[in-house]
Design a protein around this motif. Structure first.
Motif, PDB file in Angstrom:
ATOM      1  N   UNK A 146       0.861  -1.187   0.000  1.00 57.56           N
ATOM      2  CA  UNK A 146       0.000   0.000   0.000  1.00 57.56           C
ATOM      3  C   UNK A 146       0.895   1.233   0.000  1.00 57.56           C
ATOM      4  N   UNK A 147       0.897   1.919  -1.122  1.00 54.08           N
ATOM      5  CA  UNK A 147       1.790   3.068  -1.324  1.00 54.08           C
ATOM      6  C   UNK A 147       1.014   4.370  -1.137  1.00 54.08           C
ATOM      7  N   UNK A 148       1.587   5.279  -0.372  1.00 55.51           N
ATOM      8  CA  UNK A 148       0.984   6.605  -0.191  1.00 55.51           C
ATOM      9  C   UNK A 148       1.520   7.559  -1.248  1.00 55.51           C
ATOM     10  N   UNK A 149       0.613   8.247  -1.937  1.00 54.09           N
ATOM     11  CA  UNK A 149       0.998   9.323  -2.850  1.00 54.09           C
ATOM     12  C   UNK A 149       0.535  10.610  -2.180  1.00 54.09           C
ATOM     13  N   UNK A 150       1.471  11.313  -1.598  1.00 50.34           N
ATOM     14  CA  UNK A 150       1.155  12.442  -0.732  1.00 50.34           C
ATOM     15  C   UNK A 150       0.284  13.483  -1.433  1.00 50.34           C
ATOM     16  N   UNK A 151      -0.759  13.869  -0.750  1.00 54.80           N
ATOM     17  CA  UNK A 151      -1.649  14.896  -1.275  1.00 54.80           C
ATOM     18  C   UNK A 151      -2.690  14.384  -2.248  1.00 54.80           C
ATOM     19  N   UNK A 152      -2.606  13.087  -2.610  1.00 54.69           N
ATOM     20  CA  UNK A 152      -3.548  12.538  -3.600  1.00 54.69           C
ATOM     21  C   UNK A 152      -4.316  11.361  -3.029  1.00 54.69           C
ATOM     22  N   UNK A 153      -3.600  10.286  -2.693  1.00 51.77           N
ATOM     23  CA  UNK A 153      -4.308   9.102  -2.207  1.00 51.77           C
ATOM     24  C   UNK A 153      -3.380   7.920  -2.040  1.00 51.77           C
ATOM     25  N   UNK A 154      -3.863   6.727  -2.412  1.00 53.38           N
ATOM     26  CA  UNK A 154      -3.123   5.492  -2.178  1.00 53.38           C
ATOM     27  C   UNK A 154      -3.202   4.568  -3.394  1.00 53.38           C
ATOM     28  N   UNK A 155      -2.212   3.677  -3.489  1.00 49.68           N
ATOM     29  CA  UNK A 155      -2.161   2.705  -4.589  1.00 49.68           C
ATOM     30  C   UNK A 155      -1.712   1.370  -4.032  1.00 49.68           C
ATOM     31  N   UNK A 156      -2.331   0.279  -4.519  1.00 47.43           N
ATOM     32  CA  UNK A 156      -1.914  -1.069  -4.123  1.00 47.43           C
ATOM     33  C   UNK A 156      -0.979  -1.601  -5.197  1.00 47.43           C
ATOM     34  N   UNK A 157       0.262  -1.931  -4.807  1.00 43.77           N
ATOM     35  CA  UNK A 157       1.247  -2.489  -5.731  1.00 43.77           C
ATOM     36  C   UNK A 157       1.402  -3.972  -5.455  1.00 43.77           C
ATOM     37  N   UNK A 158       1.271  -4.781  -6.496  1.00 44.60           N
ATOM     38  CA  UNK A 158       1.376  -6.227  -6.346  1.00 44.60           C
ATOM     39  C   UNK A 158       2.819  -6.680  -6.242  1.00 44.60           C
TER      40      UNK A 158
END
Length: 228
Positions: free
Chosen positions: A215-227
């Protein structure tokens, strides 16, 4: 198998961008511009979801909803309405709609409502829902999560949060999208609710240690799940 969506909307300024947004989500979209066309198409073909404008020409959206619901009880119905009176919403739900969105609507909220309706209807149609990525296996039917083969106990919102992230593996999801889908309220964006649940979820799946995070945080935007 591609999920089919019937969009019954006579306003081209709404129908075109909404159809494009649904197509980008991977749905096969058919647009009907009148109530008569919407009813005929819904009864003649097989759709998982009907997005239905209340104020259609030729045949009112309420009547379309009643007749579709009587003949096709398994189809999910999301009603669109420019009417703001609470009684109109109640009448729409009584006619058989599963949910409604008032106009004007925010596109990410409507997409979240669409995903939620289709997700709820999937088990009833016998569709198994298992997600497997990054060493995590999530079985939505059994409400079970394993990480590298070991069972992990998640609270309800943690489970829904993980499922939403995994459903969109590799895609950056805004905070508003996540809050609208998991909590049903994008107005929580100013609170710490999402951040706390992300923190708890990371700890439970072992994502709070080591150099790589699923679970990666993209500051100021949201989150992304990386496999990977």
């Amino acid at each position: 198998m591609t999920t089919r969506v019937l969009l019954a909307e006579d306003d081209e300024a709404i129908a075109s961008p909404l159809a494009r947004a649904l197509s980008r989500e991977g749905y096969e979209v058919t647009v009907a511009a009148t109530g008569t066309e919407a009813l005929r198409t819904a009864l003649d073909e097989d759709y998982a979801l009907l997005i239905l404008d209340l104020g259609l020409p030729e045949l009112d959206g309420l009547e379309v909803c009643r007749e579709v619901r009587a003949a096709r009880p398994d189809i999910a119905v999301l009603m669109l309405t420019a009417r703001t009176d609470e009684m109109d919403f109640v009448v729409g739900l009584d006619a058989g709609a599963d949910d409604y969105v008032g106009k004007p609507f925010r596109m990410f909220e409507l997409m979240a409502r669409t995903r939620a309706l289709l997700r709820r209807s999937a088990p009833a149609q016998g569709a198994a829902e298992v997600l497997d990525a990054g060493g995590i296996r999530l079985d939505a039917t059994a409400r079970r999560v394993t990480v590298d083969g070991d069972d992990v106990a998640l609270a309800n919102k943690e489970f829904e949060l993980l499922r939403f992230l995994m459903e969109h593996t590799g895609r950056l999801l805004s905070r508003e999208e996540i809050l609208a889908d998991v909590w049903g309220d994008s107005d929580l964006r100013g609170s710490k609710t999402l951040d706390m649940h992300i923190s708890w979820l990371r700890r439970k799946i072992g994502d709070d240690t080591g150099p790589h995070r699923r679970i990666v945080t993209v500051r100021g935007v949201g989150f992304r799940f990386d496999a990977e």
